[in-house]
Write a protein that holds these residues in place. Structure first.
Motif, short mmCIF file in Angstrom:
data_model
loop_
_atom_site.label_atom_id
_atom_site.label_comp_id
_atom_site.label_asym_id
_atom_site.label_seq_id
_atom_site.Cartn_x
_atom_site.Cartn_y
_atom_site.Cartn_z
N GLY A 35 36.74 41.60 48.09
CA GLY A 35 36.71 41.21 46.69
C GLY A 35 38.02 40.58 46.25
O GLY A 35 39.05 40.72 46.91
N TRP A 36 37.92 39.87 45.16
CA TRP A 36 39.09 39.34 44.47
C TRP A 36 39.14 39.99 43.08
O TRP A 36 38.14 40.00 42.36
CB TRP A 36 39.01 37.83 44.32
N TYR A 37 40.30 40.53 42.77
CA TYR A 37 40.56 41.10 41.46
C TYR A 37 41.71 40.33 40.83
O TYR A 37 42.44 39.62 41.51
CB TYR A 37 40.98 42.57 41.58
N ARG A 38 41.85 40.48 39.54
CA ARG A 38 42.99 39.87 38.87
C ARG A 38 43.52 40.79 37.78
O ARG A 38 42.78 41.62 37.24
CB ARG A 38 42.64 38.51 38.28
N GLN A 39 44.80 40.63 37.51
CA GLN A 39 45.44 41.41 36.46
C GLN A 39 46.37 40.51 35.67
O GLN A 39 47.33 39.97 36.22
CB GLN A 39 46.20 42.59 37.04
#
Length: 115
Positions: A35-39
């Motif tokens: 997965g790719w997450y972002r913050q």
């Protein structure tokens, strides 16, 4: 040891595109969901896109139709193609690998969308 190394981030103008890459090592890549997450600053980390070991995908509503996640099991790579970027996409993007109780993270790559 397990490593997830992201690359491809940078500064891009609104409406532009970037392709993020994540190189995996140290685990059985093909078995893991990726997965790719972002913050973004001051916000919680959120899921952007995910792809199962069988290559089923799902996306956050905010990126549907603009982002595409893909994987290459032979190369142990996962990608995130990001099109039509907007300032709201500015964040640190993290690669994630999950299988059972195993959960690994990369160090993140900064994406800044600004004119």
């Amino acid at each position: 040891q397990v490593q997830l190394v992201e690359s491809g981030g940078g500064l891009v103008q609104p409406g532009g595109s970037l392709r993020l890459s994540c190189a995996a090592s140290g685990f059985t890549f093909s078995s893991y969901a990726m997965g790719w997450y972002r913050q973004a600053p001051g916000k919680q980390r959120e899921l952007v896109a995910a792809i199962t070991s069988g290559s089923s995908t799902n996306y956050a509503d905010s990126v549907k139709g603009r982002f595409t996640i893909s994987r290459d099991n032979a190369k142990k790579m996962v990608y995130l193609q990001m099109n039509s970027l907007s300032p709201e996409d500015t964040a640190v993007y993290y690669c994630n690998a999950v299988w059972g109780w195993s959960n690994y993270w990369g160090q993140g790559t900064q994406v800044t969308v600004s004119s």
